[in-house]
Design a protein around this motif. Structure first.
Motif, PDB file in Angstrom:
ATOM      1  N   HIS A   1       3.278   7.905   1.087  1.00 45.66           N
ATOM      2  CA  HIS A   1       3.171   8.935   0.057  1.00 45.66           C
ATOM      3  C   HIS A   1       4.443   9.786   0.002  1.00 45.66           C
ATOM      4  O   HIS A   1       4.741  10.384  -1.012  1.00 45.66           O
ATOM      5  CB  HIS A   1       2.036   9.916   0.361  1.00 45.66           C
TER       6      HIS A   1
ATOM      7  N   HIS B   1      -3.791   5.318  -6.609  1.00 51.12           N
ATOM      8  CA  HIS B   1      -5.239   5.546  -6.598  1.00 51.12           C
ATOM      9  C   HIS B   1      -5.805   5.456  -8.009  1.00 51.12           C
ATOM     10  O   HIS B   1      -5.418   6.241  -8.895  1.00 51.12           O
ATOM     11  CB  HIS B   1      -5.559   6.955  -6.075  1.00 51.12           C
TER      12      HIS B   1
ATOM     13  N   ASP C   1       0.682   2.836   3.454  1.00 51.79           N
ATOM     14  CA  ASP C   1       0.014   3.973   2.804  1.00 51.79           C
ATOM     15  C   ASP C   1       1.027   5.105   2.601  1.00 51.79           C
ATOM     16  O   ASP C   1       0.752   6.269   2.880  1.00 51.79           O
ATOM     17  CB  ASP C   1      -1.187   4.451   3.621  1.00 51.79           C
TER      18      ASP C   1
ATOM     19  N   GLU D   1      -5.303   0.986  -5.655  1.00 54.93           N
ATOM     20  CA  GLU D   1      -6.260   1.350  -4.595  1.00 54.93           C
ATOM     21  C   GLU D   1      -7.426   2.056  -5.271  1.00 54.93           C
ATOM     22  O   GLU D   1      -7.252   3.136  -5.841  1.00 54.93           O
ATOM     23  CB  GLU D   1      -5.609   2.259  -3.545  1.00 54.93           C
TER      24      GLU D   1
ATOM     25  N   HIS E   1       2.011   4.891  -2.728  1.00 59.73           N
ATOM     26  CA  HIS E   1       1.638   5.717  -3.881  1.00 59.73           C
ATOM     27  C   HIS E   1       2.869   6.323  -4.537  1.00 59.73           C
ATOM     28  O   HIS E   1       3.865   6.571  -3.877  1.00 59.73           O
ATOM     29  CB  HIS E   1       0.654   6.792  -3.424  1.00 59.73           C
TER      30      HIS E   1
ATOM     31  N   HIS F   1       0.840  -1.203   0.000  1.00 61.76           N
ATOM     32  CA  HIS F   1       0.000   0.000   0.000  1.00 61.76           C
ATOM     33  C   HIS F   1       0.875   1.253   0.000  1.00 61.76           C
ATOM     34  O   HIS F   1       1.249   1.751   1.054  1.00 61.76           O
ATOM     35  CB  HIS F   1      -0.966   0.000   1.196  1.00 61.76           C
TER      36      HIS F   1
HETATM   37 ZN   LIG Z   1      -3.506   4.820  -0.030  1.00 60.38          ZN
END
Ligand SMILES: [Zn+2]
Ligand SMILES: [Zn+2]
Length: 354
Positions: A200, A41, A198, A66, A11, A9
């Motif tokens: 980023h 995403h 997650d 995602e 990005h 997970h």
């Molecule tokens: Zn995410």
């Protein structure tokens, strides 16, 4: 079984992350990971799945997606889709239609950050999962490192403090995510828990302060999903992808917070008369079952049955429990780090049946 450390997970600039796939692979090599799974995403980025190498070390980079409905306000119901053979974002308008599409595309799905409350101090909305009546997902992202950061941001000053002290953030999955998981398990469902970063590496600023929030490499040393595959990874991308996704779908996995101390080596198994079960497996208790827990180092270990505390051990490395009772058994381990008791390991359940 071979233990493989996966960080999943995250990005890239294809959605709202800062680093490219190859930069992510380099950070993963530095952090000593075996596998990273990038999930931008609403875009499935093709052609980048590969082994990336540095000397004699290698990391496998896989690409998932995602998916969420961008027309929905607020933009809740994020779904992590792994292994699908096509773009599924056009199905995001209905979570059940999306999940049916994942199955048709030979993918597996995990509910992303199931509990992700708003952080009004920094203008972040609640993006929890709401569509709990759906069927067909493999599991949920029990521990999402970035959602947990959000829950710490009571004020903008907290945001600055934790941006400069990221090691002080993680304490464990959101209690409501654990509660929801146990509730689903108590309905007789098989629900796999995974941990996600997650990541980023967003740039944040407050007045004159500018800071990259949690570089990828920081995440890669923190909340990981450790999986068990029946044979060592061969170096063949297609074959290894199959082994990894299969282990995730079966829940042959645990969540390890590797920053306080490496969680590699944790084991939770069940021994029956002529059979053995790993996390994620079923085992019959007809002639009794011995549950065995092995910790990578001495810690505080809790065995739960059907979501309730069953037994606890303190300062132990191995723990054993014999039972003839059917139920969903899982393990939580806590350790002390930077002046606080923190969640360290969350196992997937062993399902003891009649
Ligand atoms: Zn995410
Ligand atoms: Zn999300």
């Amino acid at each position: 079984m071979d233990e493989i450390i996966v960080n999943l997970h995250m990005h890239t600039p294809y959605s709202d992350g800062q680093s490219t796939h190859s930069e992510i692979a380099r950070a993963a090599l530095k952090a000593g990971l075996d596998v990273v799974i990038v999930t931008d995403h609403n875009v499935l980025v093709n052609g980048l799945e590969d082994y990336y190498r540095d000397g004699d070390r290698r990391v496998l980079l896989l690409v998932g997606e995602e998916v969420h409905d961008q027309a929905r306000d607020p933009q809740k119901n994020h779904l992590l889709v792994l292994g699908a053979n096509r773009e599924l974002a056009p199905l995001a308008y209905d979570p059940q239609i999306l999940l049916d599409g994942v199955k048709k595309a030979d993918g597996i799905a995990f509910i992303a950050h199931p509990v992700d409350p708003a952080a009004p101090a920094v203008g972040e909305a609640d993006i929890s999962w709401e569509a709990w009546d759906v069927q067909g997902y493999a599991g949920l992202e029990l521990w999402n490192a970035f959602s947990e950061f959000k829950t710490r941001l009571k004020t903008r000053l907290h945001a600055v403090f934790y941006a400069y002290n990221p090691r002080r953030i993680a304490r464990g999955p959101h209690p409501n995510a654990l509660r929801k998981w146990d509730e689903l398990l108590s309905q007789g469902r098989r629900v796999v828990a995974i941990g996600g970063s997650d990541a980023h590496a967003r740039l944040a600023s407050l007045g004159p302060l500018r800071r990259t929030l949690f570089p990828y490499e920081f995440h890669f040393r923190a909340v990981n999903t450790h999986i068990f595959v029946p044979s060592p990874l061969s170096g063949d991308v297609t074959e290894d992808r199959r082994l990894i996704l299969d282990a995730l779908a079966r829940g042959h996995a645990f969540i390890g917070y590797d920053l306080p101390a490496p969680t590699r080596g944790f084991r939770f198994t069940a021994q029956g008369k002529d059979c053995q079960a790993w996390m994620g497996d079923e085992i019959s208790c007809k002639s009794g079952v011995t549950l065995q827990i092995r910790l990578p180092r001495r810690a505080e270990c809790h065995l739960l049955k059907d979501g309730k505390a069953l037994k606890a051990w303190h300062n132990r490395e191995t723990c054993t429990h014999i039972t003839a009772e059917p139920g969903v058994y899982r393990v939580e381990v806590y350790t002390h780090y930077l002046g606080r008791r923190r969640g360290w390991i969350y196992s997937n359940p062993i399902y003891v049946i009649k």
